[in-house]
Design a protein around this motif. Sequence first.
Motif, PDB file in Angstrom:
ATOM      1  N   ARG A   1      -1.149   0.959  -8.258  1.00 41.49           N
ATOM      2  CA  ARG A   1      -1.943   2.022  -8.906  1.00 41.49           C
ATOM      3  C   ARG A   1      -1.375   3.405  -8.617  1.00 41.49           C
ATOM      4  NH1 ARG A   1      -6.225  -1.228  -6.859  1.00 41.49           N
ATOM      5  NH2 ARG A   1      -6.514   0.227  -5.114  1.00 41.49           N
ATOM      6  N   TYR A   2      -0.306   3.481  -7.851  1.00 43.91           N
ATOM      7  CA  TYR A   2       0.322   4.746  -7.477  1.00 43.91           C
ATOM      8  C   TYR A   2      -0.623   5.659  -6.713  1.00 43.91           C
ATOM      9  CZ  TYR A   2       4.427   3.302  -9.900  1.00 43.91           C
ATOM     10  OH  TYR A   2       5.553   2.575 -10.264  1.00 43.91           O
ATOM     11  N   ASP A   3      -1.289   5.066  -5.724  1.00 44.80           N
ATOM     12  CA  ASP A   3      -2.130   5.818  -4.805  1.00 44.80           C
ATOM     13  C   ASP A   3      -1.205   6.465  -3.772  1.00 44.80           C
ATOM     14  OD1 ASP A   3      -3.738   6.619  -2.648  1.00 44.80           O
ATOM     15  OD2 ASP A   3      -5.201   5.027  -3.005  1.00 44.80           O
ATOM     16  N   ALA A   4      -0.883   7.735  -3.963  1.00 45.04           N
ATOM     17  CA  ALA A   4       0.111   8.404  -3.132  1.00 45.04           C
ATOM     18  C   ALA A   4      -0.335   8.508  -1.675  1.00 45.04           C
ATOM     19  CB  ALA A   4       0.420   9.789  -3.690  1.00 45.04           C
ATOM     20  N   ALA A   5      -1.621   8.745  -1.447  1.00 45.59           N
ATOM     21  CA  ALA A   5      -2.114   8.878  -0.073  1.00 45.59           C
ATOM     22  C   ALA A   5      -1.936   7.574   0.695  1.00 45.59           C
ATOM     23  CB  ALA A   5      -3.580   9.300  -0.088  1.00 45.59           C
ATOM     24  N   PHE A   6      -2.282   6.457   0.050  1.00 43.76           N
ATOM     25  CA  PHE A   6      -2.110   5.162   0.701  1.00 43.76           C
ATOM     26  C   PHE A   6      -0.636   4.878   0.952  1.00 43.76           C
ATOM     27  CE2 PHE A   6      -1.199   0.602   0.254  1.00 43.76           C
ATOM     28  CZ  PHE A   6      -1.950   0.092   1.290  1.00 43.76           C
ATOM     29  N   ALA A   7       0.198   5.130  -0.051  1.00 43.52           N
ATOM     30  CA  ALA A   7       1.631   4.848   0.082  1.00 43.52           C
ATOM     31  C   ALA A   7       2.260   5.658   1.203  1.00 43.52           C
ATOM     32  CB  ALA A   7       2.340   5.134  -1.237  1.00 43.52           C
TER      33      ALA A   7
END
Length: 239
Positions: free
Chosen positions: A23-29
């Motif tokens: 989902r392109y969750d930048a914070a998680f990545a």
Amino acid sequence: MIDVKVADWVGTVQVPDFAALTRYDAAFAWELRDTVVALADDSEVKVIVLRADGGDFAPDVPDASPPADRSATWRRVFAGAKGLYQSLAFCKKVVVTEVDGACRGAGSALVLCSDLTVAAETSSFGSPFMTTPEANFVLAALTMRLNRAKAWAVTGDVLDAVRAEEVGLVNQVVPGTALRAEVDALAARVTAMPLDGVTMSKMLLQAVLDAHGVGRDFDLATHYAARRRRAEETEAGPR
């Protein structure tokens, strides 16, 4: 969301699942990337285990796509030289993925970036090349053999666990009830190697990856994302 435990030379990274990457969750990545880098720099860690406890390693995410503007954040977190995928592929420690259930999109990209994968016999692996521009085709070719990697990339087939083991994507397939114990046993076997031996082995592996162009393929992620976006816009037609 990310739980980290270090014991007996093994750093275990546990999350509900890895679909947030698709989902392109930048914070998680970025949190996952920082966690991997910290464990790689920890002198008390020889093995990093990626584990999901939500039933599926990385469930399908309908209509997943990278940001339309291919922003600086996306390039830094997902596609950059210091981003998540390259931090895993070129990690100084041995990376093990524990796969149960569905493994789709970014989940399969994580498998390609890892060193060893143990899968439950009911697990399945979707091609990451349909949804994840950061998925590295050179890694797939080195892992699965070129003709198999090409077929997986252009057809988007889902591989069941048995087939994934046959083509070399997975190192070991076990009953789901034995998955965690088998991963723990594998990690323990790796930790029998001296820390210097682990680091030197990974440095040699990185030289092989560099020689085969793994880094250059990662550098093309922005190009792949642009091509994907143009294809999506063409399919959508005029508005």
